[in-house]
Design a protein around this motif. Structure first.
Motif, PDB file in Angstrom:
ATOM      1  N   VAL A 223       0.795  -1.195   0.000  1.00 36.89           N
ATOM      2  CA  VAL A 223       0.000   0.000   0.000  1.00 36.89           C
ATOM      3  C   VAL A 223       0.846   1.272   0.000  1.00 36.89           C
ATOM      4  O   VAL A 223       0.318   2.352  -0.268  1.00 36.89           O
ATOM      5  N   PHE A 224       2.157   1.108   0.293  1.00 39.29           N
ATOM      6  CA  PHE A 224       3.004   2.303   0.298  1.00 39.29           C
ATOM      7  C   PHE A 224       3.888   2.380  -0.941  1.00 39.29           C
ATOM      8  O   PHE A 224       4.387   3.440  -1.290  1.00 39.29           O
ATOM      9  N   GLU A 225       4.117   1.251  -1.571  1.00 44.52           N
ATOM     10  CA  GLU A 225       4.946   1.235  -2.774  1.00 44.52           C
ATOM     11  C   GLU A 225       4.068   1.180  -4.019  1.00 44.52           C
ATOM     12  O   GLU A 225       4.421   0.554  -5.017  1.00 44.52           O
ATOM     13  N   LYS A 226       2.943   1.849  -3.946  1.00 44.56           N
ATOM     14  CA  LYS A 226       2.070   1.961  -5.109  1.00 44.56           C
ATOM     15  C   LYS A 226       2.833   2.635  -6.249  1.00 44.56           C
ATOM     16  O   LYS A 226       3.666   3.509  -6.018  1.00 44.56           O
ATOM     17  N   LEU A 227       2.488   2.253  -7.445  1.00 41.53           N
ATOM     18  CA  LEU A 227       3.196   2.820  -8.588  1.00 41.53           C
ATOM     19  C   LEU A 227       3.014   4.330  -8.650  1.00 41.53           C
ATOM     20  O   LEU A 227       3.979   5.074  -8.893  1.00 41.53           O
ATOM     21  N   ASP A 228       1.800   4.803  -8.399  1.00 45.73           N
ATOM     22  CA  ASP A 228       1.590   6.252  -8.453  1.00 45.73           C
ATOM     23  C   ASP A 228       2.272   6.969  -7.294  1.00 45.73           C
ATOM     24  O   ASP A 228       2.764   8.098  -7.458  1.00 45.73           O
ATOM     25  N   ALA A 229       2.356   6.312  -6.149  1.00 45.46           N
ATOM     26  CA  ALA A 229       3.035   6.932  -5.003  1.00 45.46           C
ATOM     27  C   ALA A 229       4.522   7.110  -5.307  1.00 45.46           C
ATOM     28  O   ALA A 229       5.104   8.161  -5.055  1.00 45.46           O
ATOM     29  N   ASN A 230       5.128   6.071  -5.881  1.00 46.68           N
ATOM     30  CA  ASN A 230       6.542   6.191  -6.196  1.00 46.68           C
ATOM     31  C   ASN A 230       6.795   7.153  -7.346  1.00 46.68           C
ATOM     32  O   ASN A 230       7.815   7.845  -7.373  1.00 46.68           O
ATOM     33  N   LEU A 231       5.879   7.210  -8.295  1.00 48.12           N
ATOM     34  CA  LEU A 231       6.015   8.210  -9.356  1.00 48.12           C
ATOM     35  C   LEU A 231       5.909   9.619  -8.776  1.00 48.12           C
ATOM     36  O   LEU A 231       6.661  10.517  -9.158  1.00 48.12           O
ATOM     37  N   ALA A 232       4.990   9.804  -7.843  1.00 47.91           N
ATOM     38  CA  ALA A 232       4.829  11.125  -7.227  1.00 47.91           C
ATOM     39  C   ALA A 232       6.112  11.542  -6.522  1.00 47.91           C
ATOM     40  O   ALA A 232       6.567  12.680  -6.648  1.00 47.91           O
ATOM     41  N   LYS A 233       6.715  10.608  -5.811  1.00 49.62           N
ATOM     42  CA  LYS A 233       7.978  10.924  -5.134  1.00 49.62           C
ATOM     43  C   LYS A 233       9.070  11.254  -6.150  1.00 49.62           C
ATOM     44  O   LYS A 233       9.782  12.249  -6.017  1.00 49.62           O
ATOM     45  N   ALA A 234       9.175  10.402  -7.150  1.00 49.20           N
ATOM     46  CA  ALA A 234      10.220  10.579  -8.162  1.00 49.20           C
ATOM     47  C   ALA A 234      10.108  11.938  -8.831  1.00 49.20           C
ATOM     48  O   ALA A 234      11.103  12.639  -9.034  1.00 49.20           O
ATOM     49  N   VAL A 235       8.893  12.314  -9.150  1.00 55.94           N
ATOM     50  CA  VAL A 235       8.688  13.545  -9.920  1.00 55.94           C
ATOM     51  C   VAL A 235       8.757  14.766  -9.012  1.00 55.94           C
ATOM     52  O   VAL A 235       9.335  15.789  -9.369  1.00 55.94           O
TER      53      VAL A 235
ATOM     54  N   LEU B 231       6.562  13.602   1.097  1.00 58.30           N
ATOM     55  CA  LEU B 231       5.153  13.932   1.348  1.00 58.30           C
ATOM     56  C   LEU B 231       4.299  13.534   0.151  1.00 58.30           C
ATOM     57  O   LEU B 231       3.190  13.005   0.307  1.00 58.30           O
ATOM     58  N   ALA B 232       4.807  13.773  -1.047  1.00 60.41           N
ATOM     59  CA  ALA B 232       4.051  13.420  -2.251  1.00 60.41           C
ATOM     60  C   ALA B 232       3.794  11.924  -2.289  1.00 60.41           C
ATOM     61  O   ALA B 232       2.694  11.463  -2.595  1.00 60.41           O
ATOM     62  N   LYS B 233       4.821  11.152  -1.975  1.00 61.28           N
ATOM     63  CA  LYS B 233       4.649   9.704  -1.946  1.00 61.28           C
ATOM     64  C   LYS B 233       3.629   9.289  -0.885  1.00 61.28           C
ATOM     65  O   LYS B 233       2.728   8.495  -1.140  1.00 61.28           O
ATOM     66  N   ALA B 234       3.807   9.836   0.303  1.00 61.30           N
ATOM     67  CA  ALA B 234       2.935   9.479   1.422  1.00 61.30           C
ATOM     68  C   ALA B 234       1.479   9.757   1.082  1.00 61.30           C
ATOM     69  O   ALA B 234       0.592   8.945   1.369  1.00 61.30           O
ATOM     70  N   VAL B 235       1.237  10.900   0.482  1.00 57.45           N
ATOM     71  CA  VAL B 235      -0.137  11.327   0.237  1.00 57.45           C
ATOM     72  C   VAL B 235      -0.705  10.629  -0.998  1.00 57.45           C
ATOM     73  O   VAL B 235      -1.861  10.215  -1.011  1.00 57.45           O
ATOM     74  N   MET B 236       0.111  10.460  -2.023  1.00 57.35           N
ATOM     75  CA  MET B 236      -0.379   9.769  -3.223  1.00 57.35           C
ATOM     76  C   MET B 236      -0.660   8.294  -2.917  1.00 57.35           C
ATOM     77  O   MET B 236      -1.433   7.648  -3.626  1.00 57.35           O
TER      78      MET B 236
END
Lengths: 368, 368, 368, 368
Positions: A223-235, B231-236
């Protein structure tokens, strides 16, 4: 603490400051057997290079990459690939105000608060030049993804209020226009807009997008390594990015469920979606559709107007930034978005190989 | 692969499915000596509880938390804190269509594609109920931050087109209104809007914000562990969030640099900013100002209209979702945003303790 | 900081204290589709259970495991598997000296120094009971490895000076003797030796070994994630282990190269080694041969003689430990060694799936 | 997968092959403000340099380190420190048998099995030359520890059967003898022993130890990040190490509890131990006493006798290794042990700063 490493299996570690001796990256976990030359990487670095255009800084930085390890007879060996770009254009100069004052919109004050002092030359580690390592690593990720049937393509969506008309989408435009827009006519308008901003000693923001095709359904880890979550962090980790959207993004907050849900249907043996409001990701896992990421980039903080600030001694003062600075960050950041996206998707795909017992046992049965 | 762990020093691991025996979280790396009772955690869980209101599902879930380890004589011991909430309201029932069809806007299809099958009862792990663990852990993070002088507060910014008027900001409204809006009059309008959507068998999206005050300048680690990136990762990673913004967010792409830069000035011995377009973070490091995060949430995908979809056998079909579902996700997600923000900020602050030689040697000199 | 998580893809997080409410583990990253019941896990837990024998503590702990999440219809779903064992036998009692004095050979003083105070009941988190979570998780790892053709078997090699004669190796002895020795006659001698130590109010040390067969050549990642390095960490993390050896281990320091090198030869289509001094690992990577790990375990620190120590107030004092304590740790630690080994080998095998481009592209080609 | 990164807060990533263009390391997470010059690092590299002596290879490798990033005005800035050593002595040559045959005792076969092919020049990544990066990074860790009052000292304990007499311990001997033994007379005997082995075209093993003083009680994190567990991993990851011991190590398996427990007593305001069988670590946490690690190193696998092996085509064959190879690995590995120990202890100390609420809140109160 250590913050310069990204990825779990395909892991990169970047280093280097704007005006230091060199910048680089160590790419660890690259699968063995990939044909790789410096040319593969140089093509990507050239896309972020400042250059001849009016909207990019007139600095000359050849940014020639050197592969120092990890390949043998033209192929990756599975061991760390060390890539280095020597800094050649930095000249000894008077950094005057930058050394002692905090530039508004920059990280100068934050670095001082965190570390007690900072390498002020050209912004040090907080400079956009830091992305050299990201792009060099991302070039390798893109090449691997290409062999896996995955394509990653970023472009400028808008500059200030000038937006590309997606019905005119032309991939050639992305690589040939100064704005990296996929629409020649929007590029023209954007250049005029930028010229005006520059004449006003000002800078502008913009928006960029990235499309990923060919990712099979099932990539990303709840639930924390979601693809969109990691993309959000990366970007969001790209300097100057202040917002990240997936699919319809911020617009969903004003939509009805009936308009936002993507209906499924069958096409041959595949499950498809009639629309793609989701941007290719549901519940943090790819759904097989095109993945769409959007990033909003703030205006270049270095502007040529006097600005109020504080110096290292804590006194109010005024700063006038000199030098050569792009009036907009987006066109050169497009390749960075592409690379960060590729790094994220590749790592998720490598991690996803062990998700199922049947595939796992089949994989190892073939090894015996 | 393992995706249910978040954080480096203050590390949480959540587990549990919507209709399984229980849900929970293990909080590891919690500093020793924090007074902690179940009541501290229950208060946060109660804020995400479905309940009596018209806009939340009428299900009864007591969600009583039990501390299974990690405390002794009312204080944390530094060892893992295991928190569990038993599922009490799930009843054996016919899951019919949900078991065999892919609900549009849900992760059903993606889970099947990834894992080969899925726990379809109530959405299994992809249910919003998964956030029970996040909130239980976040309650502890919030308590620690409180002792460090840091406050974290989230609220509903808008529901569909109805936006809170921030000039009417009232913290009491956040905890007492059904919408978790900080503005009683906007709450009223939003409830009317929701009632209409519900009558139309539809659902709506919304937007939520979180404010963090008291974080000193210098928190966050360039270049990949930037505070805004994490934060982006956490929230996304919160289900249904499709966009994350920091400070002025997406709006920066249409701004001029002269309007977006925040001027610094001196106030007493402190460096302050005249404006806060940056949202409290520059170059990925906190600047001492209020940190502002905004998240856009899609409409509840479970709507009571017939929708076209595909079943597990790959045939086109139509699904009619039954059961009890909130017409909007935001009000119950506000506490999740607050908790994910707190977990991210706390971890960054713990990691930041070793950033400087002088503070490091001073810290250990006191130990000798 | 968080220290209760082990593994990268197959990641476990243990929690719980000796006399707390419960102990448990969250197993995250388990491949989906593995048949799994509580019985699979209970069999392993029963091997570490204190019990009826003279050499194990007479305490009764049923240690019944409960699966709280992560399975559906008898199979793992790919989501976190939460396993819990309730503590049933702890009784309210006077912990007297243990609460205020530092037991020699135990971690009491270190916990106080680190955390400021400690849960002294039965040793709290530093108790051998902490291994309940390791064994529960390891049982799953062993089952997966079994399906991949990998077998993991640990046994007691020696107790004090009494060593098993490996030419008498009998797997049945391991599971049926009180010492977990693979040699019935050594078991008998060891029991006599232990009886004497117990009569002397003393305790003894011992040595255990683990054999892993079926691991293909190529598992383990240079240079820090070497298979032997991770095994060393896994095994040294077991309480009371003070030395770890691979293959010929410590004896290599007195050997000649000509006697230590293992010659390669061909057998069918396979590469084999004539000897196995290396213990199945060369350069940190498995060589296809049997992997051998050896661990030396210190004598139980709880002995029934008066010992000199210091109390929490820093005063010299004498302590007399009461209660029920095994005179030797090894027999119950054997299954822990087996489980930690399995967890390490499995994780390395899952990580190893992406080592080569050809296998990677083949894997994903099958998915399209 | 990525295996070249070590550490959590103080994180190093090494790269480079024996005969590639260069080797190096990126040190990330180094606290800002440490005075650091290339000379600080060169001193350590010089200790692992092959050289003039009879027992080390006659190769000339200047191994001059270059700091490429992370320092400014002679101090670390908190950003990644990139260190590089160019390979200068590698000459184009015929690698003949090494390219096609698997050297016994080496990792050649394992690399081929894992990656499909290998950089065979000088052993590629599996060469002892890989430790250049470890030592360069370790030099920085040692300097930081020095400022924190922690000293780390390794030496050769034995070579083959020749053991240093610890009652003759002389720190000068460690740095000045060819064997790195702390005992001049043992050094002499060992040299004679080595000369004989060399004359016999053979090689020998040995044992090395490392002592760490000044670590306060309370460092290390149960249950998997125990200080001894991480030391075991760090040390076992050094090529050729086959056994790791803490304190009395393997000897504990034959001891009685009454002889192995270390009694506590008071000295001034401190708690001390009368003996140190534990080697300074109890329950995985430092107890304030000297930490003792011992590592057993196998004989150099490259010996000048014909050995039976298999070639890449899977045929039985015989190999005769040529070139220059140390008859014993230990003397040059001593500094590697010292460095890996320092890296592990430092990381644990940095991670330990947030273990207690009182210290955490005190730390941040000072920042406000």
């Amino acid at each position: 603490m250590a913050g310069s490493t990204f990825g779990t299996i395909f892991k990169i570690t970047t280093w280097g400051e704007s005006h230091g001796k060199a910048l680089g990256v160590v790419v660890d976990g690259c699968p063995a057997g990939l044909p790789l030359t410096e040319e593969d990487i140089q093509r990507y670095l050239d896309r972020r290079k400042p250059g001849a255009s009016d909207i990019a800084t007139p600095r000359r930085e050849d940014d020639l990459v050197e592969i120092l390890s990890g390949t043998f007879e033209g192929h990756t060996t599975g061991t760390p690939i060390s890539l280095m770009v020597r800094n050649t254009s930095q000249i000894s100069r008077d950094y005057g105000e930058i050394a002692s004052c905090y530039r508004p919109g920059h990280a100068d004050y934050c670095y001082d608060a965190k570390y007690g002092f900072r390498d002020y030359r050209g912004g040090g580690r907080s400079s956009g030049r830091e992305t050299v390592g990201r792009v060099a690593a991302g070039a390798i990720a893109c090449k691997i993804l290409g062999q896996m049937g995955v394509s990653v393509r970023a472009y400028t969506r808008s500059i200030g209020p000038i937006e590309a008309d997606m019905s005119h989408f032309d991939e050639n435009a992305v690589l040939s226009t100064k704005t990296a827009m996929p629409d020649f006519s929007a590029d023209e308008k954007a250049l005029a807009y930028l010229a005006q901003a520059k004449a006003d000693s000002d800078s502008v923001g913009g928006c960029m997008e990235c499309l990923v095709t060919g990712v099979p359904a099932g990539v990303g880890d709840p639930v924390f390594e979601k693809l969109d979550a990691n993309l959000a962090k990366a970007v969001m980790s790209i300097g100057a990015v202040k917002a990240v959207e997936i699919g319809d993004g911020a617009a969903v907050s004003e939509k009805y469920g009936s308009a936002n849900n993507d209906a499924f249907y069958r096409e041959g043996k595949s499950v498809r979606k009639k629309t793609n409001h989701a941007g290719g990701i549901l519940g943090g896992i790819s759904d097989g559709d095109t993945i769409l990421i959007r990033a909003h980039v703030k205006p270049t903080p270095s502007i040529f107007r006097p600005q109020q600030t504080v110096n290292r001694s804590g006194e109010d003062t005024e700063i006038r930034i000199k030098g050569r600075h792009d009036p907009v960050i987006v066109p050169r950041a497009v390749v960075v978005l592409e690379c960060m996206t590729a790094l994220t998707v590749l790592d998720a795909m490598l991690l996803g190989m062990s998700a199922r017992m049947d595939r796992l046992t089949e994989f190892y049965r073939r090894r015996q």
